[in-house]
Design a protein around this motif. Sequence first.
Motif, mmCIF file in Angstrom:
data_model
loop_
_atom_site.group_PDB
_atom_site.id
_atom_site.type_symbol
_atom_site.label_atom_id
_atom_site.label_comp_id
_atom_site.label_asym_id
_atom_site.label_seq_id
_atom_site.Cartn_x
_atom_site.Cartn_y
_atom_site.Cartn_z
ATOM 1 N N ASN A 15 -42.750 33.083 -26.879
ATOM 2 C CA ASN A 15 -42.090 31.799 -26.643
ATOM 3 C C ASN A 15 -43.065 30.650 -26.835
ATOM 4 O O ASN A 15 -44.281 30.804 -26.704
ATOM 5 C CB ASN A 15 -41.474 31.751 -25.243
ATOM 6 N N ILE A 16 -42.504 29.499 -27.139
ATOM 7 C CA ILE A 16 -43.257 28.256 -27.231
ATOM 8 C C ILE A 16 -42.428 27.158 -26.591
ATOM 9 O O ILE A 16 -41.204 27.138 -26.725
ATOM 10 C CB ILE A 16 -43.605 27.893 -28.701
ATOM 11 N N SER A 17 -43.075 26.262 -25.845
ATOM 12 C CA SER A 17 -42.339 25.205 -25.162
ATOM 13 C C SER A 17 -43.126 23.905 -25.223
ATOM 14 O O SER A 17 -44.354 23.897 -25.364
ATOM 15 C CB SER A 17 -42.066 25.585 -23.700
ATOM 16 N N TYR A 18 -42.382 22.816 -25.123
ATOM 17 C CA TYR A 18 -42.978 21.480 -25.066
ATOM 18 C C TYR A 18 -42.337 20.727 -23.906
ATOM 19 O O TYR A 18 -41.120 20.812 -23.691
ATOM 20 C CB TYR A 18 -42.730 20.711 -26.365
ATOM 21 N N PHE A 19 -43.161 19.993 -23.180
ATOM 22 C CA PHE A 19 -42.650 19.161 -22.099
ATOM 23 C C PHE A 19 -43.389 17.834 -22.145
ATOM 24 O O PHE A 19 -44.628 17.793 -22.137
ATOM 25 C CB PHE A 19 -42.856 19.824 -20.739
ATOM 26 N N GLY A 20 -42.618 16.727 -22.211
ATOM 27 C CA GLY A 20 -43.238 15.425 -22.348
ATOM 28 C C GLY A 20 -42.662 14.387 -21.411
ATOM 29 O O GLY A 20 -41.452 14.360 -21.147
ATOM 30 N N THR A 21 -43.526 13.535 -20.892
ATOM 31 C CA THR A 21 -43.122 12.423 -20.021
ATOM 32 C C THR A 21 -43.765 11.138 -20.549
ATOM 33 O O THR A 21 -44.385 11.117 -21.619
ATOM 34 C CB THR A 21 -43.574 12.672 -18.573
ATOM 35 N N ASP A 22 -43.622 10.044 -19.792
ATOM 36 C CA ASP A 22 -44.237 8.752 -20.130
ATOM 37 C C ASP A 22 -43.749 8.204 -21.465
ATOM 38 O O ASP A 22 -44.536 7.713 -22.285
ATOM 39 C CB ASP A 22 -45.777 8.866 -20.151
ATOM 40 N N PHE A 23 -42.441 8.304 -21.709
ATOM 41 C CA PHE A 23 -41.890 7.743 -22.946
ATOM 42 C C PHE A 23 -41.475 6.280 -22.763
ATOM 43 O O PHE A 23 -41.871 5.417 -23.536
ATOM 44 C CB PHE A 23 -40.677 8.569 -23.399
ATOM 45 N N SER A 24 -40.639 6.047 -21.747
ATOM 46 C CA SER A 24 -40.164 4.688 -21.491
ATOM 47 C C SER A 24 -39.549 4.658 -20.098
ATOM 48 O O SER A 24 -39.498 5.668 -19.396
ATOM 49 C CB SER A 24 -39.123 4.275 -22.545
ATOM 50 N N ARG A 25 -39.038 3.480 -19.710
ATOM 51 C CA ARG A 25 -38.387 3.370 -18.404
ATOM 52 C C ARG A 25 -37.054 4.107 -18.384
ATOM 53 O O ARG A 25 -36.541 4.443 -17.316
ATOM 54 C CB ARG A 25 -38.178 1.897 -18.065
ATOM 55 N N ILE A 26 -36.484 4.366 -19.543
ATOM 56 C CA ILE A 26 -35.188 5.045 -19.609
ATOM 57 C C ILE A 26 -35.371 6.552 -19.706
ATOM 58 O O ILE A 26 -34.668 7.316 -19.056
ATOM 59 C CB ILE A 26 -34.369 4.521 -20.805
ATOM 60 N N VAL A 27 -36.341 6.997 -20.496
ATOM 61 C CA VAL A 27 -36.536 8.436 -20.725
ATOM 62 C C VAL A 27 -37.507 8.986 -19.678
ATOM 63 O O VAL A 27 -38.686 8.616 -19.646
ATOM 64 C CB VAL A 27 -37.074 8.704 -22.135
ATOM 65 N N ASN A 28 -37.006 9.871 -18.833
ATOM 66 C CA ASN A 28 -37.852 10.499 -17.817
ATOM 67 C C ASN A 28 -38.684 11.628 -18.413
ATOM 68 O O ASN A 28 -39.878 11.726 -18.175
ATOM 69 C CB ASN A 28 -36.992 11.038 -16.672
ATOM 70 N N TYR A 29 -38.039 12.505 -19.170
ATOM 71 C CA TYR A 29 -38.781 13.579 -19.826
ATOM 72 C C TYR A 29 -37.946 14.176 -20.962
ATOM 73 O O TYR A 29 -36.724 14.025 -21.026
ATOM 74 C CB TYR A 29 -39.203 14.677 -18.847
ATOM 75 N N ILE A 30 -38.638 14.853 -21.861
ATOM 76 C CA ILE A 30 -38.023 15.616 -22.950
ATOM 77 C C ILE A 30 -38.621 17.010 -22.910
ATOM 78 O O ILE A 30 -39.834 17.182 -22.725
ATOM 79 C CB ILE A 30 -38.298 14.965 -24.329
ATOM 80 N N ARG A 31 -37.801 18.012 -23.077
ATOM 81 C CA ARG A 31 -38.302 19.389 -23.081
ATOM 82 C C ARG A 31 -37.677 20.182 -24.215
ATOM 83 O O ARG A 31 -36.547 19.944 -24.622
ATOM 84 C CB ARG A 31 -38.042 20.079 -21.742
ATOM 85 N N PHE A 32 -38.439 21.145 -24.692
ATOM 86 C CA PHE A 32 -37.994 22.019 -25.785
ATOM 87 C C PHE A 32 -38.558 23.406 -25.556
ATOM 88 O O PHE A 32 -39.692 23.563 -25.093
ATOM 89 C CB PHE A 32 -38.472 21.469 -27.134
ATOM 90 N N LYS A 33 -37.771 24.420 -25.875
ATOM 91 C CA LYS A 33 -38.220 25.800 -25.724
ATOM 92 C C LYS A 33 -37.609 26.645 -26.831
ATOM 93 O O LYS A 33 -36.421 26.499 -27.163
ATOM 94 C CB LYS A 33 -37.804 26.357 -24.358
ATOM 95 N N ALA A 34 -38.403 27.529 -27.437
ATOM 96 C CA ALA A 34 -37.918 28.500 -28.424
ATOM 97 C C ALA A 34 -38.511 29.859 -28.080
ATOM 98 O O ALA A 34 -39.644 29.942 -27.585
ATOM 99 C CB ALA A 34 -38.296 28.080 -29.836
ATOM 100 N N TYR A 35 -37.756 30.915 -28.331
ATOM 101 C CA TYR A 35 -38.216 32.245 -27.937
ATOM 102 C C TYR A 35 -37.663 33.324 -28.864
ATOM 103 O O TYR A 35 -36.670 33.121 -29.580
ATOM 104 C CB TYR A 35 -37.785 32.556 -26.500
#
Length: 777
Positions: free
Chosen positions: A340-360
């Motif tokens: 599996n591989i995953s991505y988790f990101g924060t600190d985009f903007s005041r509207i976007v809290n986080y983005i996540r992605f996962k593939a397996y």
Amino acid sequence: MIRVFSIIVLFLGCVWTSKAQSILINGRIKDSMSGEPVENAQIIIPATGEGTVSGEDGFFSLSVSHEFPVELSVIHIAYDKEVLTVQNKKSTGIILYLNPKTTYLDEVTVMGSFENEKPYRTETISAKTITKTSISDIGMLLRREPNVSGVKKGAAGVDPVVRGFKYAQLNVQLDGGIKIEGGCPNRMDPVLAHVDINDVKNISVYKGPFALKYGPNLGGVINVSTYTPRFYDAFENHIEVFAGGQTNHTGFKNSFGVNGGNDVVAYYVKGNYKQYGDYKAGNGEVISSSLEQYNVGGKLAVKPAKGHTVTVGFDRSWGRNVDFPSLPMDERKDDTHIYNISYFGTDFSRIVNYIRFKAYNTHVEHEMDNKNRPFSDTVVAVSQIAANNTGGKFGINLNLWKGRLEAGVDYEQINKDGNRYKYLILQPNLPQVTEGLWNNAVIRNLGVYAEWQRSFTSLDLIAAFRYDYNTANSDTLFRRKMNGQVVYENTNTSSTFNNISFSVGLTWHINESNSLLFSLGRGVRSPDMTERYIILLPVSYDPYDYLGNPQLKPEVNYEADFGYRFMQKTAGALHVSVFYSIVENYILGELVPPSQVPPQTRGVLGVKKFINIDRARLMGFEFSYTTPQKYQWFARLNAAYTYGINPKAVQYIRENGEVVGEQIITNDPLNEIPPFETNISLGYGFFHKKLIPELDIRMVAAQNKVSVANYEQTTPGFVTLGFVLTWQQSDMFTLYAGITNLTNAAYYEHLNRRVIGSKSPLYEPGRMFYVNLRFYL
């Protein structure tokens, strides 16, 4: 006399003065982002060196003999240090929030900070609970939770049952999205059998069709979170060693792990090995239950920029010679690959809290045979199955409409193919026969989901929606006899479904201590591989060969949950929940006339084909109570019950091993529903809770509400006692020593299958002694 009286008064006065000078300060330590309690935080008075440690619920209690004001230092490895000044003796019930160190923030922690408390019933099992038991199978561990049971068929692979929902009616996954398709038609290797229990950080059970962001959900979600790499401010390296051994079911489970890194790169590598032999039941009966399982896995995490983490992981596991006395075959080998591989990101903007992605991608190669069965001296059968599951998930969390919206898309593709090879011992000149179990079957599911949460003055609202596009197909389903005669053939194997699920939940905070919870939902799930494409195998609890039905309709669960929650630091925590569920298109088996399809397995009564009935009903409750953490002693109590009904069941009348007729049974209980159960844990913490003896009492009622239509047998009630002693010498060393089934009771669970070829139940182990050691350096 006056002198004696004066001495007594003086003595009591000294005692009173001593007690008066010692003041008790208590409070709770919480995570400032998620609001969750922080365990193992050190609360220290620097001036005197006095201190204590927060418990599982974040509570602490500290006796202070120093003059006020008193300065407290609160220290935890994953949080910034906090200093608190207690001004006077009346400062009790303190709530202190710790700020997580930025290098420690992981995906689960950040996601939790954007979620309200669930308005439906959830159960959580921590790593500490896992470590202190002798249990080596995750499904068996889950049986300790209220309204969670499991179907046991052998030495491993207990298949969880939640509120009467089982198999594909539950969405079981790893790390919030990784799916595994087992190989065995009889589910000797369900999802949880492919994960070593020592790799588990915690387990969450979300009951009901409400948590829709995890995928299609009919009756509940079981999410197993495994350990993840931890980032450090500066480079660190740590070693973790676990060793456990036991008598009766004699064997051991060991693990060795290394983790470390800095603020940019972190890693985690671990290996596990376990081996067990047969065990004796309380009545002295020896149960075939040997197994050997081992695995190695790891994860590498990289932070290319602040607030962004990419993680890659793998797990390679092997199972060898696992006994299943309740099935026609034993597991000879089971090889599992998880990538599996995953991505988790924060600190985009005041509207976007986080983005996540996962593939397996997960791949299982499963082999089983009947070489240890009495009838293998005439017919030897070997089955080999390959199962592959590939998928992924993308989600984004936004601040919208005065609340938080998470929306995303997920995809899953299951490929399955397998054959059974048979040959006759007494007729070696006959050719080997190959029978298809699955014939290049494929199921694809594309889902779109959204979950919105908003908090009002005293109300928390959560609403979810999900759409699934499900397709399936297979090569022609067929079966031939050993002489080549065609027994069954079906070319109509394709199906397509458009499934819509939704849920809404409310939490009304009446005051700081009391809350009412209500959830209403519609969950839909499409038929699984076995229900669609299995070809003449006895895969259920009753003695029939089963045929898949590619044209089955999806099951639909309409469920309402109501709950009451009470939490107060001086009185403890109480949670009561009740539920009522109507499942439309419930999937069961219907007898096929032998003139159409004759049975192919020795000893079965005929052939059943999976069909949909109009509906089934399930209802029940859970009750749990935990004493407050301020006391050195503790008590935990839970009780649960589920009852299921098939309004119009068909009973097939048997005589002399044949089906001779049928009759209708109204309001027949659903089969394989566990009985009423109560669990009690009592313990006391000595030496600031470094030494904790604990007594576990499990009381299970007889199950007399059984399916008449399916000839389900009643089971007697039982009571078992267990004891465990925990000694945490320091953060680096912990010892657990325990006894299970203290009274050596002869008992078996209602959901345990019968031993194959007999009417004997599959008994649980008798008295067992065990020791677990954990080192962390």
